[in-house]
Design a protein around this motif. Structure first.
Motif, PDB file in Angstrom:
ATOM      1  N   SER A 128      -5.923  18.119  15.547  1.00  0.00           N
ATOM      2  CA  SER A 128      -6.392  17.540  14.192  1.00  0.00           C
ATOM      3  C   SER A 128      -5.533  16.716  13.620  1.00  0.00           C
ATOM      4  O   SER A 128      -5.957  15.643  12.928  1.00  0.00           O
ATOM      5  CB  SER A 128      -6.362  18.608  13.349  1.00  0.00           C
ATOM      6  OG  SER A 128      -5.184  19.652  13.067  1.00  0.00           O
ATOM      7  N   CYS A 129      -4.113  16.705  13.668  1.00  0.00           N
ATOM      8  CA  CYS A 129      -3.263  16.015  13.042  1.00  0.00           C
ATOM      9  C   CYS A 129      -3.102  14.540  13.892  1.00  0.00           C
ATOM     10  O   CYS A 129      -2.712  13.438  13.114  1.00  0.00           O
ATOM     11  CB  CYS A 129      -1.678  16.584  12.918  1.00  0.00           C
ATOM     12  SG  CYS A 129      -1.548  17.976  11.960  1.00  0.00           S
ATOM     13  N   ALA A 130      -3.402  14.775  15.081  1.00  0.00           N
ATOM     14  CA  ALA A 130      -3.253  13.270  15.921  1.00  0.00           C
ATOM     15  C   ALA A 130      -4.670  12.690  15.517  1.00  0.00           C
ATOM     16  O   ALA A 130      -4.462  11.566  15.209  1.00  0.00           O
ATOM     17  CB  ALA A 130      -3.591  13.779  17.479  1.00  0.00           C
ATOM     18  N   VAL A 131      -5.711  13.036  15.332  1.00  0.00           N
ATOM     19  CA  VAL A 131      -6.815  12.495  14.810  1.00  0.00           C
ATOM     20  C   VAL A 131      -6.800  11.993  13.433  1.00  0.00           C
ATOM     21  O   VAL A 131      -7.094  10.648  13.111  1.00  0.00           O
ATOM     22  CB  VAL A 131      -7.987  13.420  14.864  1.00  0.00           C
ATOM     23  CG1 VAL A 131      -9.310  12.713  14.047  1.00  0.00           C
ATOM     24  CG2 VAL A 131      -8.517  13.928  16.211  1.00  0.00           C
ATOM     25  N   THR A 132      -6.105  12.726  12.567  1.00  0.00           N
ATOM     26  CA  THR A 132      -5.956  12.441  11.273  1.00  0.00           C
ATOM     27  C   THR A 132      -4.692  11.179  11.040  1.00  0.00           C
ATOM     28  O   THR A 132      -5.075  10.180  10.225  1.00  0.00           O
ATOM     29  CB  THR A 132      -5.389  13.501  10.308  1.00  0.00           C
ATOM     30  OG1 THR A 132      -6.337  14.554  10.466  1.00  0.00           O
ATOM     31  CG2 THR A 132      -5.236  13.108   8.759  1.00  0.00           C
ATOM     32  N   GLY A 133      -3.726  11.335  11.802  1.00  0.00           N
ATOM     33  CA  GLY A 133      -2.954  10.303  11.904  1.00  0.00           C
ATOM     34  C   GLY A 133      -3.295   9.023  12.270  1.00  0.00           C
ATOM     35  O   GLY A 133      -3.059   7.796  11.722  1.00  0.00           O
ATOM     36  N   TYR A 134      -4.224   9.043  13.426  1.00  0.00           N
ATOM     37  CA  TYR A 134      -4.739   7.831  13.928  1.00  0.00           C
ATOM     38  C   TYR A 134      -5.632   7.112  13.030  1.00  0.00           C
ATOM     39  O   TYR A 134      -5.554   5.858  12.954  1.00  0.00           O
ATOM     40  CB  TYR A 134      -5.605   8.265  15.418  1.00  0.00           C
ATOM     41  CG  TYR A 134      -6.375   6.768  15.942  1.00  0.00           C
ATOM     42  CD1 TYR A 134      -5.379   5.762  16.542  1.00  0.00           C
ATOM     43  CD2 TYR A 134      -7.441   6.880  15.793  1.00  0.00           C
ATOM     44  CE1 TYR A 134      -6.139   4.847  17.008  1.00  0.00           C
ATOM     45  CE2 TYR A 134      -8.119   5.657  16.250  1.00  0.00           C
ATOM     46  CZ  TYR A 134      -7.629   4.686  16.967  1.00  0.00           C
ATOM     47  OH  TYR A 134      -8.186   3.729  17.233  1.00  0.00           O
TER      48      TYR A 134
END
Length: 334
Positions: A128-134
């Motif tokens: 989830s944090c990878a998607v949000t950060g991207y």
């Protein structure tokens, strides 16, 4: 007579040359010794290296001293614990403390609960944090800067301030006393230290060249496919760093489980507090109960602490090299 004078002068010249060459060799040796001790730069010589090694040894001892004390105490018998002469090395090794701690913690059950929370939440936060950060780093949408600002605000606010509202919300949703209080926020990038992980991924994706995206878009790749086929494989170092940080913090957390979880699903951190009641009837450690003192000796408590910290230490020792490389690549050391 003239020949004797010339010979004497020649001998004097030769002796002077020998003296001069001796002085030159002596000065060169002195320079070599000085270079070896001091070095051309401040940190090149042996003196600086010895000072750095001594400083690192002192710092390492300060960090490892609690671990050494823990191991030494958990291996001591009751007589060694009350004997002021015995400091670090016990007279006899006592493995009973580990057995008492294993039973007092209900280690298999508590270990399974802690591992479930830490593993599931860590994997969910990485995704989830990878998607949000991207999205915050590469996609352009209305309110992107405002969303990033709010994420930073959630990172700055102490968790104790939001604990009562969260308790009321989780109570209305029926999530209290279940691991859902950790699973659901982690799935939506709002788990433990989720804002920090979003910032890590955002900074990582900002460092990637835009030519990769442009080439993929020319080939007809969508944003979804671009992220999962190109950007996410490049972010393996960031994913490892976020996973390890998240795993350690979920493993060691105490305040949140004490607020949201009941006695049916207790992690190791809460079991450590309940261990005293579990071991009250053990005569091996109830040696001073008659004096109105704590019946749990230092040995079983240190053994319990050792059992709790061992799994994260093993995980870190296995992944140390990749973790260090991930720290360097994600820019956390800058």
């Amino acid at each position: 007579m003239k020949g004797d004078g010339l010979a004497a002068r020649a001998n004097e010249a030769i002796s002077r040359l020998k003296q001069d060459s001796g002085h030159v060799l002596g000065s060169r040796k002195a320079q070599q010794v000085r270079k070896m001790l001091v070095g051309q730069h401040v940190n090149d010589g042996w003196i600086a290296k010895i000072v750095i090694l001594l400083l690192l040894a002192v710092i390492g001892f300060l960090y490892l001293q609690p671990v050494f004390y823990m191991i030494s105490t958990m291996l001591k018998t009751v007589s060694d614990l009350i004997d002021p002469v015995v400091q670090w090395i016990p007279r006899t090794v006592n493995w009973q403390n580990l057995s008492d701690a294993w039973r007092g913690l209900r280690y298999p059950e508590a270990f399974a609960n802690t591992l479930t929370i830490a593993l599931v939440c860590s994997v969910a936060q990485v995704c989830s944090c990878a998607v949000t950060g991207y999205a915050l780093a590469r996609l352009k949408f209305p309110g992107r800067n405002l969303a990033f600002f709010l994420i930073i605000v959630t990172f700055l606010i102490p968790p104790q301030i939001t604990m009562i509202p969260l308790y009321a919300i989780y109570g209305k949703l029926g999530w209290l006393n279940t691991p859902l209080v950790f699973f659901i926020p982690a799935i939506f990038a709002q788990g433990l230290r989720g804002a920090l992980f979003i910032i890590i991924f955002r900074q990582f994706f900002l460092t990637q060249p835009k030519a990769l995206e442009e080439a993929a878009k020319i080939d007809g790749a969508s944003s979804f496919r671009l992220f999962f086929r190109i950007m996410l494989p490049l972010a393996r170092s960031a994913c490892l760093v976020v996973f390890l940080f998240s795993f350690i913090w979920y493993w060691n957390m105490y305040y949140e489980p004490s607020m949201f979880l009941g006695k049916d699903f207790l992690p190791l951190s809460l079991r450590l507090n309940l261990m005293q009641e579990e071991l009250m009837g053990n005569t091996a450690i109830n040696f001073n109960a008659g004096f109105g003192k704590d019946p749990i000796s230092e040995g079983p408590k240190m053994a319990a602490a050792f059992l709790i910290i061992m799994p994260p230490l093993i995980v870190y020792m296995i992944t140390q090299r990749w973790f260090t490389e991930g720290i360097e690549r994600t820019g956390l050391v800058e």
